[in-house]
Design an enzyme around this catalytic site. Sequence first.
Site, short mmCIF file in Angstrom:
data_model
loop_
_atom_site.label_atom_id
_atom_site.label_comp_id
_atom_site.label_asym_id
_atom_site.label_seq_id
_atom_site.Cartn_x
_atom_site.Cartn_y
_atom_site.Cartn_z
N ASN A 6 0.85 -1.47 -0.21
CA ASN A 6 -0.09 0.12 0.14
C ASN A 6 0.87 0.88 0.04
O ASN A 6 1.41 1.51 1.09
CB ASN A 6 -0.84 -0.17 1.64
CG ASN A 6 -0.94 1.77 1.37
OD1 ASN A 6 -1.79 2.32 0.51
ND2 ASN A 6 -1.49 1.50 2.31
N LYS B 221 -0.09 4.20 -0.31
CA LYS B 221 -0.34 5.38 0.30
C LYS B 221 -0.37 6.92 -0.54
O LYS B 221 -0.28 6.52 -1.53
CB LYS B 221 0.26 5.83 1.83
CG LYS B 221 -0.11 4.17 2.78
CD LYS B 221 -0.07 4.90 4.10
CE LYS B 221 0.34 3.69 4.88
NZ LYS B 221 -0.14 3.42 6.31
N HIS C 157 -9.37 0.97 5.51
CA HIS C 157 -8.23 1.04 5.55
C HIS C 157 -8.71 1.76 6.63
O HIS C 157 -8.89 2.72 6.89
CB HIS C 157 -7.34 1.69 4.82
CG HIS C 157 -6.09 1.67 5.29
ND1 HIS C 157 -5.48 2.72 6.17
CD2 HIS C 157 -5.06 1.11 5.18
CE1 HIS C 157 -4.10 2.15 6.54
NE2 HIS C 157 -3.99 1.39 5.90
N GLU D 15 -6.74 3.59 8.33
CA GLU D 15 -6.70 5.66 7.94
C GLU D 15 -8.00 6.13 7.46
O GLU D 15 -8.64 7.22 7.38
CB GLU D 15 -5.42 5.96 6.77
CG GLU D 15 -4.29 5.91 7.92
CD GLU D 15 -2.97 4.92 7.07
OE1 GLU D 15 -2.64 5.44 5.61
OE2 GLU D 15 -1.82 4.81 7.83
N GLU E 13 -5.33 -5.57 10.38
CA GLU E 13 -4.21 -4.18 10.97
C GLU E 13 -4.11 -3.77 12.63
O GLU E 13 -5.00 -2.78 12.36
CB GLU E 13 -4.29 -3.18 9.41
CG GLU E 13 -3.85 -4.30 8.66
CD GLU E 13 -3.37 -2.83 7.73
OE1 GLU E 13 -2.14 -2.83 6.82
OE2 GLU E 13 -4.01 -1.81 7.12
N GLY F 32 2.76 2.03 11.06
CA GLY F 32 2.97 3.04 10.71
C GLY F 32 4.15 3.80 11.53
O GLY F 32 5.13 4.35 11.98
N SER G 166 3.60 -2.10 10.51
CA SER G 166 5.07 -1.91 10.88
C SER G 166 5.64 -3.44 10.11
O SER G 166 6.55 -4.09 10.50
CB SER G 166 5.43 -1.72 11.88
OG SER G 166 5.25 -0.67 11.89
#
Length: 251
Positions: A10, A12, A96, A98, A168, A174, A214
């Site tokens: 991904n 992003k 996702h 985010e 996730e 991240g 990560s």
Amino acid sequence: MARKKFIAGNWKMNTTIEEARSLAKSLVDLAGKIADVDIAVCPPYTNLAAVGEILKGSTIHLGAQDVHWEAKGAYTGKVSTAMLKSVCVEYVIVGHSEQRSYFNETDETVNKKVKATLAAGLLPIICVGETLDERKKGLLHAVVERQVKGAYSGISEADALKTTIAYEPVWAIGTGEVATPTQANEAHIFIRSIVEAIYSKQVAEAVRIQYGGSMKPDNAKDLLALSDVDGGLIGGAALKAPDFLGIIKPA
Ligand code: PEP
């Protein structure tokens, strides 16, 4: 059941067109013939067509990071399944964290996107996962169960077989903080049990569950060796071809 490992990158909101072309070319050189692992990259919308051209003839698939559920019309800023298909996209990341935390994605909009994606013949990668606060409050199971059940609401067994789930944990995305192998496998086994409860053992055994958060070359081997981890959804480490390869190799 042996599930083929699936590693997806991904990207992003990273890569200009030049950077995307260069990264895609490096990936094709390094991993473009690998066939015993499924590989996909999900660049930003602006780079899908160019990256798709570069991936042609390789074993690397093209994915998008999101989609809108409506077919067309006055939805400024949005992109439809037909638009994605027109540039040879096969996979779509849906839900996702985010999107959930910054852009008001809900279980209902995730479900609409999963339905639209499948109806168009695209393959959703459905993201679920708890925040640190939710984990600390002992809500991991409740949150993930709600997200999984919400995503699959009204989805047939045949369509469910075309989906991938990405577990996730939000606190690991991240941040450099990785779920321990025990935490990851426990969550994956739990998610599989939810899929079994919705559908059947057969579907639960077939659906691939990626870990995301990560994942890097130095921790990928241990995570990918777990019984219920069927691959990875990779953020940061997908932006450097050698690092991405370093995750594909142990898979
Ligand atoms: C992601 O955003 O899907 C992700 C897993 O990011 P990172 O690998 O950077 O934690």
